[in-house]
Design a protein around this motif. Structure first.
Motif, short mmCIF file in Angstrom:
data_model
loop_
_atom_site.label_atom_id
_atom_site.label_comp_id
_atom_site.label_asym_id
_atom_site.label_seq_id
_atom_site.Cartn_x
_atom_site.Cartn_y
_atom_site.Cartn_z
N THR A 110 34.29 33.36 12.11
CA THR A 110 33.19 32.86 11.28
C THR A 110 32.15 32.14 12.13
OG1 THR A 110 34.40 30.80 10.86
CG2 THR A 110 34.69 32.59 9.28
N VAL A 111 30.92 32.20 11.67
CA VAL A 111 29.81 31.51 12.33
C VAL A 111 29.37 30.38 11.40
CG1 VAL A 111 27.50 31.71 13.32
CG2 VAL A 111 29.11 33.63 13.46
N ALA A 112 29.48 29.15 11.85
CA ALA A 112 29.17 27.99 11.01
C ALA A 112 27.67 27.94 10.69
CB ALA A 112 29.60 26.70 11.69
N PHE A 113 27.37 27.50 9.48
CA PHE A 113 25.97 27.35 9.09
C PHE A 113 25.46 25.96 9.49
CE2 PHE A 113 28.49 26.10 5.38
CZ PHE A 113 27.99 24.83 5.12
N ARG A 129 20.26 15.42 -2.58
CA ARG A 129 20.76 16.54 -3.38
C ARG A 129 20.71 17.80 -2.52
NH1 ARG A 129 16.50 19.65 -5.40
NH2 ARG A 129 14.42 18.68 -5.16
N VAL A 130 21.59 18.75 -2.81
CA VAL A 130 21.64 20.01 -2.08
C VAL A 130 20.71 21.00 -2.77
CG1 VAL A 130 23.09 21.92 -1.32
CG2 VAL A 130 23.99 19.59 -1.30
N GLN A 131 19.66 21.36 -2.07
CA GLN A 131 18.71 22.32 -2.64
C GLN A 131 19.23 23.75 -2.52
OE1 GLN A 131 14.76 21.93 -1.09
NE2 GLN A 131 14.02 23.81 -1.99
N ARG A 132 19.93 24.04 -1.40
CA ARG A 132 20.52 25.37 -1.22
C ARG A 132 21.84 25.22 -0.47
NH1 ARG A 132 17.28 29.54 2.33
NH2 ARG A 132 18.20 28.29 4.01
N ALA A 133 22.88 25.81 -1.01
CA ALA A 133 24.20 25.72 -0.37
C ALA A 133 24.25 26.63 0.85
CB ALA A 133 25.29 26.11 -1.36
N GLY A 134 24.95 26.18 1.88
CA GLY A 134 25.09 26.97 3.10
C GLY A 134 26.18 28.02 2.97
N VAL A 135 26.01 29.13 3.70
CA VAL A 135 26.98 30.23 3.71
C VAL A 135 27.30 30.55 5.17
CG1 VAL A 135 27.48 32.60 3.02
CG2 VAL A 135 26.07 31.13 1.54
N ALA A 136 28.59 30.58 5.50
CA ALA A 136 29.02 30.89 6.87
C ALA A 136 28.80 32.37 7.17
CB ALA A 136 30.48 30.52 7.07
N GLY A 137 28.49 32.67 8.44
CA GLY A 137 28.31 34.05 8.87
C GLY A 137 29.58 34.62 9.47
N LEU A 138 29.50 35.87 9.92
CA LEU A 138 30.65 36.54 10.54
C LEU A 138 30.22 37.15 11.86
CD1 LEU A 138 32.23 38.43 7.49
CD2 LEU A 138 33.06 36.35 8.57
N GLU A 139 31.15 37.23 12.80
CA GLU A 139 30.90 37.86 14.09
C GLU A 139 32.15 38.55 14.59
OE1 GLU A 139 29.85 35.03 17.07
OE2 GLU A 139 31.70 33.88 16.90
N THR A 140 31.92 39.59 15.39
CA THR A 140 33.02 40.33 16.03
C THR A 140 33.11 39.85 17.48
OG1 THR A 140 32.66 42.25 14.62
CG2 THR A 140 33.93 42.59 16.63
N VAL A 141 34.29 39.40 17.87
CA VAL A 141 34.50 38.82 19.20
C VAL A 141 35.47 39.70 19.98
CG1 VAL A 141 35.15 36.76 20.48
CG2 VAL A 141 34.17 36.53 18.20
N LYS A 159 32.42 39.29 24.79
CA LYS A 159 31.35 39.84 23.97
C LYS A 159 31.40 39.27 22.57
CE LYS A 159 29.23 44.27 22.67
NZ LYS A 159 29.41 45.75 22.70
N ARG A 160 30.23 38.93 22.01
CA ARG A 160 30.10 38.47 20.62
C ARG A 160 29.00 39.28 19.94
NH1 ARG A 160 32.41 33.40 19.41
NH2 ARG A 160 33.16 32.23 21.23
N VAL A 161 29.29 39.78 18.75
CA VAL A 161 28.30 40.52 17.98
C VAL A 161 28.29 39.95 16.56
CG1 VAL A 161 27.57 42.75 17.08
CG2 VAL A 161 28.61 42.60 19.35
N VAL A 162 27.16 39.35 16.14
CA VAL A 162 27.05 38.77 14.80
C VAL A 162 26.83 39.89 13.80
CG1 VAL A 162 25.75 37.19 13.32
CG2 VAL A 162 26.14 36.62 15.72
N THR A 163 27.75 40.02 12.86
CA THR A 163 27.66 41.07 11.83
C THR A 163 27.05 40.55 10.53
OG1 THR A 163 29.94 40.59 11.16
CG2 THR A 163 29.61 42.31 12.81
#
Length: 282
Positions: A110-113, A129-141, A159-163
């Motif tokens: 996972t890629v932290a937001f 207040r939270v205007q927009r909630a964060g969403v974690a990303g994904l990567e292939t390692v 190697k890291r590739v963010v998917t």
């Protein structure tokens, strides 16, 4: 050596026999004598030879040669044994020493937001207040791993590739400072000046209103029970204002006894005692 001596003795014996034969045939005394002398010397030589051969027998030297051969064989085997031991020791070390291999492994992480802060002057200070909630990303390692036998000794990211890109969280922080609430100014209560209507107060029928107040509120002219009726004579908010009570106070419980009696006389003049449930106490 023994064969040669035997052959020599046979030759000597043949020569003697030949000499004898010559003598018998009458070949002459000198030849016979010569032959006999030769035979005698030959026999003597033949007799002396076995004695010499007895003291220098060849078979006695054979064990010495055999021992020498065995010693040489032992010496020649010694280097071979050392070499065999060294080879066995090397093979044993190779068997004990684990094999080192390298492999590549791919996994998902996972890629932290991130959190983006925004400041709002319309939002109270110290609140957010939270205007927009964060969403974690994904990567292939991809990892390069070194194995000693079956155990992973090192693991390195190659190697890291963010998917899937992460979505930042937006946090709104208030900066508005709180404004102090002003203290309300109390409404001045008019001071009664007398009992005539010309002064703004009407205290006629005061005794009757005292009896009705005793029935309505227990004689408490400033009562407020929260039931929507106020003061000793239990005026509703709308009735109090409709008959001019606002000139004294915003509610009947905030007005004096005299002011409440004045408004009660206004109501009485319009509709009598029909507005009061305790009209019978009059």
């Amino acid at each position: 050596m023994t064969y040669r001596l035997t052959k020599t003795a046979a030759i000597a014996a043949t020569a003697v026999a030949a000499g004898l034969g010559i003598t018998a045939c009458g070949g002459g005394t000198t030849a016979g004598a010569h032959s006999a002398s030769l035979a005698t010397r030959t026999s003597a030589t033949a007799s002396a030879t076995p004695s010499s051969s007895t003291t220098t027998k060849t078979p006695k030297a054979t064990p010495s040669k055999a021992k020498t051969h065995k010693a040489k064989a032992h010496k020649s085997k010694a280097p071979e044994t050392a070499t065999a031991r060294a080879t066995a020791k090397k093979v044993s070390r190779d068997e004990v020493r684990p094999t080192v291999t390298t492999r590549f492994v791919t996994g998902t992480a996972t890629v932290a937001f991130q959190t983006v802060r925004k400041y709002d002057s319309t939002l109270a200070y110290g609140t957010s207040r939270v205007q927009r909630a964060g969403v974690a990303g994904l990567e292939t390692v991809t990892y390069r791993q070194q194995l000693v036998g079956t155990r992973v000794s090192t693991s390195t990211v190659v190697k890291r590739v963010v998917t899937r890109q992460p979505v930042d969280q937006i946090l709104v922080i208030g900066t508005k400072k709180a404004t102090p609430t002003p203290t309300p100014t109390p409404t001045p209560t008019p001071t009664p000046t007398g009992g005539g209507s010309s002064s703004g107060l009407d205290l006629s029928r005061a005794a009757m209103w005292d009896r009705i107040a005793q029935c309505e509120s227990g004689g408490n002219w400033h009562i407020n029970t929260g039931n929507g009726y106020y003061g000793g004579l239990q005026f509703s908010y709308s009735t109090w204002l409709a008959y001019g009570g606002g000139s004294f106070a915003s509610r009947a419980d905030l007005a004096t006894r005299e002011q409440q009696i004045t408004i009660a006389n206004h109501v009485y003049n319009a509709s009598g005692l029909s507005a009061w449930g305790c009209a019978g106490a009059a």
